[in-house]
Design a protein around this motif. Structure first.
Motif, mmCIF file in Angstrom:
data_model
loop_
_atom_site.group_PDB
_atom_site.id
_atom_site.type_symbol
_atom_site.label_atom_id
_atom_site.label_comp_id
_atom_site.label_asym_id
_atom_site.label_seq_id
_atom_site.Cartn_x
_atom_site.Cartn_y
_atom_site.Cartn_z
ATOM 1 N N ALA A 93 0.834 -1.208 0.000
ATOM 2 C CA ALA A 93 0.000 0.000 0.000
ATOM 3 C C ALA A 93 0.868 1.258 0.000
ATOM 4 O O ALA A 93 1.970 1.272 0.538
ATOM 5 N N ASP A 94 0.290 2.255 -0.617
ATOM 6 C CA ASP A 94 0.904 3.582 -0.572
ATOM 7 C C ASP A 94 -0.221 4.567 -0.302
ATOM 8 O O ASP A 94 -0.760 5.193 -1.218
ATOM 9 N N PRO A 95 -0.614 4.678 0.937
ATOM 10 C CA PRO A 95 -1.772 5.532 1.240
ATOM 11 C C PRO A 95 -1.593 6.976 0.808
ATOM 12 O O PRO A 95 -2.576 7.691 0.653
ATOM 13 N N ALA A 96 -0.331 7.422 0.684
ATOM 14 C CA ALA A 96 -0.125 8.825 0.282
ATOM 15 C C ALA A 96 -0.637 9.086 -1.125
ATOM 16 O O ALA A 96 -0.946 10.204 -1.483
ATOM 17 N N LEU A 97 -0.705 8.006 -1.946
ATOM 18 C CA LEU A 97 -1.243 8.142 -3.294
ATOM 19 C C LEU A 97 -2.759 8.157 -3.246
ATOM 20 O O LEU A 97 -3.369 7.538 -2.370
ATOM 21 N N GLY A 98 -3.387 8.756 -4.153
ATOM 22 C CA GLY A 98 -4.844 8.819 -4.188
ATOM 23 C C GLY A 98 -5.432 7.474 -4.558
ATOM 24 O O GLY A 98 -4.745 6.566 -5.022
ATOM 25 N N GLU A 146 -5.618 9.156 8.369
ATOM 26 C CA GLU A 146 -6.809 9.738 8.958
ATOM 27 C C GLU A 146 -7.956 8.733 9.074
ATOM 28 O O GLU A 146 -9.052 9.081 9.504
ATOM 29 N N GLY A 147 -7.726 7.504 8.689
ATOM 30 C CA GLY A 147 -8.744 6.467 8.779
ATOM 31 C C GLY A 147 -9.670 6.416 7.610
ATOM 32 O O GLY A 147 -10.688 5.710 7.655
ATOM 33 N N LYS A 148 -9.339 7.114 6.508
ATOM 34 C CA LYS A 148 -10.183 7.066 5.314
ATOM 35 C C LYS A 148 -9.785 5.866 4.458
ATOM 36 O O LYS A 148 -8.613 5.525 4.358
ATOM 37 N N ILE A 149 -10.778 5.255 3.852
ATOM 38 C CA ILE A 149 -10.535 4.049 3.053
ATOM 39 C C ILE A 149 -9.833 4.427 1.758
ATOM 40 O O ILE A 149 -10.284 5.297 1.008
ATOM 41 N N VAL A 150 -8.720 3.729 1.465
ATOM 42 C CA VAL A 150 -7.981 3.886 0.215
ATOM 43 C C VAL A 150 -8.362 2.787 -0.760
ATOM 44 O O VAL A 150 -8.565 3.034 -1.953
ATOM 45 N N ALA A 151 -8.513 1.560 -0.237
ATOM 46 C CA ALA A 151 -8.913 0.416 -1.064
ATOM 47 C C ALA A 151 -9.650 -0.558 -0.164
ATOM 48 O O ALA A 151 -9.276 -0.755 0.997
ATOM 49 N N VAL A 153 -8.127 -0.768 14.248
ATOM 50 C CA VAL A 153 -7.512 0.195 13.324
ATOM 51 C C VAL A 153 -6.889 1.344 14.108
ATOM 52 O O VAL A 153 -5.771 1.791 13.801
ATOM 53 N N GLU A 154 -7.605 1.829 15.117
ATOM 54 C CA GLU A 154 -7.047 2.913 15.925
ATOM 55 C C GLU A 154 -5.751 2.490 16.594
ATOM 56 O O GLU A 154 -4.782 3.267 16.669
ATOM 57 N N ARG A 155 -5.709 1.259 17.093
ATOM 58 C CA ARG A 155 -4.474 0.795 17.719
ATOM 59 C C ARG A 155 -3.352 0.654 16.695
ATOM 60 O O ARG A 155 -2.188 0.946 16.967
ATOM 61 N N ALA A 156 -3.719 0.163 15.479
ATOM 62 C CA ALA A 156 -2.691 0.016 14.441
ATOM 63 C C ALA A 156 -2.130 1.375 14.028
ATOM 64 O O ALA A 156 -0.919 1.516 13.813
ATOM 65 N N LEU A 157 -2.983 2.392 13.876
ATOM 66 C CA LEU A 157 -2.513 3.723 13.496
ATOM 67 C C LEU A 157 -1.627 4.349 14.567
ATOM 68 O O LEU A 157 -0.817 5.226 14.276
ATOM 69 N N SER A 158 -1.800 3.881 15.793
ATOM 70 C CA SER A 158 -0.930 4.378 16.865
ATOM 71 C C SER A 158 0.217 3.414 17.140
ATOM 72 O O SER A 158 0.879 3.529 18.174
ATOM 73 N N GLU A 180 7.488 6.146 9.824
ATOM 74 C CA GLU A 180 6.259 6.762 10.294
ATOM 75 C C GLU A 180 5.061 5.931 9.858
ATOM 76 O O GLU A 180 5.072 5.293 8.795
ATOM 77 N N VAL A 181 4.021 5.976 10.732
ATOM 78 C CA VAL A 181 2.773 5.268 10.423
ATOM 79 C C VAL A 181 1.961 6.164 9.515
ATOM 80 O O VAL A 181 1.541 7.250 9.924
ATOM 81 N N VAL A 182 1.765 5.717 8.289
ATOM 82 C CA VAL A 182 1.031 6.519 7.310
ATOM 83 C C VAL A 182 -0.322 5.915 6.965
ATOM 84 O O VAL A 182 -1.042 6.446 6.116
ATOM 85 N N GLY A 183 -0.675 4.822 7.600
ATOM 86 C CA GLY A 183 -1.945 4.176 7.304
ATOM 87 C C GLY A 183 -2.053 2.848 8.027
ATOM 88 O O GLY A 183 -1.231 2.506 8.889
#
Length: 464
Positions: free
Chosen positions: A51-56, A84-89, A104-109, A137-140
């Motif tokens: 995954a590359d969440p930074a990509l749209g 930010e917890g928005k779905i990419v795929a 998910v919240e625990r994974a993002l932290s 860094e955690v990006v997703g």
């Protein structure tokens, strides 16, 4: 006793197996959950690495195709989210992430925790969320949501097999415990049976089977030696009483004759004392005769039980005692002979009729009937009788009621009746009659030779 032993054995075993099984069942559920989690976590981490969440969303077409294939192959929903917890795929598009919110919240932290154990009665999904890390860094986060029906069925199946093994162990132990309890208690049961035989007069009964634990085998041998000693002492005592009574009869008869001859040499003032001396001599003779009859009844060294025509014997004894100042009659009847020692029924009837006449009965009725397969002879009179508290002691040797001390007698009549009935395989019961009088019930086994059982005794005791 065997039931209590089996309950003790099985309770201890069931508790011990339960103490072992419960942790084992829990451990199996934890292991199955952990294995499924590890397998699903590997797939989730692979999605996170792609995954590359930074990509749209438009730049993650390949990732979405991978998630769709994964869902089609394994039926597991998957999604990748940005910081930010928005779905990419996501696949399938209808996948709900409500149950995955906290993972998910625990994974993002960057908080990794082991999964909660899946139990067969729970319908929750297995959620695995791992962080997507780029340049430290955690990006997703990548998350997979798997249904747990198969996992729960597998855990339940393992528990069923475990429980079946538990029941099988209990069943096998039950069979083994029954054999062990039977082997352990066999000497005790044998001892109990022999003790009852001795109580009912079969003094030659002994424990024959010497098996079971060593301690009980030793107890059985000691019991046999004790029974031999007691039987020998009883036989010696009975022989002594019999021999002494028999040997004293002749000198006592000579003594009475000489005392009678003294009457011609006494003056008027000594005649009363002479008469009292003769009466005491006669009383002593009757006591010796009673002791001799009692000792003979207890030993019963002659033939065993024989068939006796009770109706003929009763008619004969009633006729013999007619004309003694009371009305005697026989009622009822029996359709078959009874089993008794020779002459036992004659002596029993003589003792009972003599007792009734001695205490002033005006009417004596001997009734014959068959109750519950046993022959019952009831001797009923209208004399003074005995109160309830004295009935239980009436068959004791030499016992006499305080109200009848002035009546001539030795106190051995009912004792002889009790011994003769017991030696014949029967039983005796004394009952008070209304308004006055005494009823003596004697039961004898029928010609089949069976001893009266508890049901038979209860049946005839309830008759009035």
């Amino acid at each position: 006793m065997r039931r209590r032993l089996l309950i003790s054995y099985m309770s201890l075993l069931a508790l011990s197996l339960a103490v072992l099984m419960v942790p084992l069942a829990v451990n199996l559920a934890v292991r199955e959950t952990h294995e499924s989690f590890i397998e699903q976590q590997g797939d989730t981490q692979r999605f996170a690495s792609q995954a590359d969440p930074a990509l749209g969303p438009a730049k993650n077409v390949g990732l979405r195709a991978e998630l769709v294939r994964y869902h089609e192959l394994f039926g597991i929903g998957a999604a990748v989210l940005d910081a930010e917890g928005k779905i990419v795929a996501v696949a399938p598009p209808t996948l709900s992430l409500g149950a995955a919110r906290r993972p998910v919240e625990r994974a993002l932290s960057a908080d990794q925790r082991p999964p909660e154990t899946i139990w067969p009665w729970q319908a929750a999904d297995l959620v695995v969320a791992v962080p997507v890390i780029q340049e430290g860094e955690v990006v997703g986060a990548a998350v997979t949501i798997a249904p747990t029906g198969t996992l729960r069925a597998r855990i339940a199946g393992t528990w069923v097999v475990l429980f079946a093994g538990y029941l099988l162990a209990l069943a096998l132990t039950w069979l083994a415990a029954r054999r062990l309890a039977r082997w352990t208690l066999r000497p005790v049961l044998e001892l109990d049976a022999v003790t009852h035989d001795i109580i009912h007069g079969r003094l030659t009964a002994r424990v024959a089977r010497m098996d079971g634990p060593p301690e009980l085998r030793r107890l059985a041998r000691s019991f046999n030696r004790m029974a031999d000693t007691v039987t020998d002492l009883l036989e010696r005592q009975q022989a002594f009483v019999s021999d002494a009574s028999h040997q004293l009869r002749t000198p006592l008869g000579v003594l009475r004759l000489r005392v009678e001859n003294l009457a011609d040499h006494l003056n008027e003032s000594g005649l009363r004392e002479h008469a009292l001396t003769v009466e005491e001599t006669d009383r002593l003779t009757r006591i010796l005769e009673g002791l001799l009859a009692l000792a003979t009844a207890e030993r019963h060294d002659g033939p065993g039980q024989v068939e006796v025509d009770a109706e003929e014997v009763v008619d004969g004894r009633v006729a013999a005692w007619q004309g003694q100042g009371a009305v005697l009659r026989r009622t009822g009847g029996l359709d078959a002979p009874v089993l008794a020692l020779p002459e036992a029924l004659d002596q029993i009837l003589d003792a009972l009729i003599d007792n009734a006449l001695k205490f002033g009965a005006r009417t004596v009725t001997v009734h014959l009937e068959r109750v519950a397969g046993q022959a019952v002879i009831r001797v009923m009179d209208d004399g003074p009788g005995l109160p309830e508290e004295e009935l239980a002691r009436a068959t004791e040797r030499f016992w006499r009621s305080a109200r009848h001390q002035n009546v001539d007698g030795t106190g051995l009549g009912l004792s002889i009746v009790n011994v003769l009935a017991g030696a014949s395989g029967g039983c005796v019961e004394l009952l008070a009659r209304e308004p006055t009088g005494l009823e003596v019930r004697i039961c004898f086994p029928g010609s089949s030779g069976s001893r009266p059982d508890a049901a038979a005794r209860d049946a005839w005791r309830k008759r009035t």
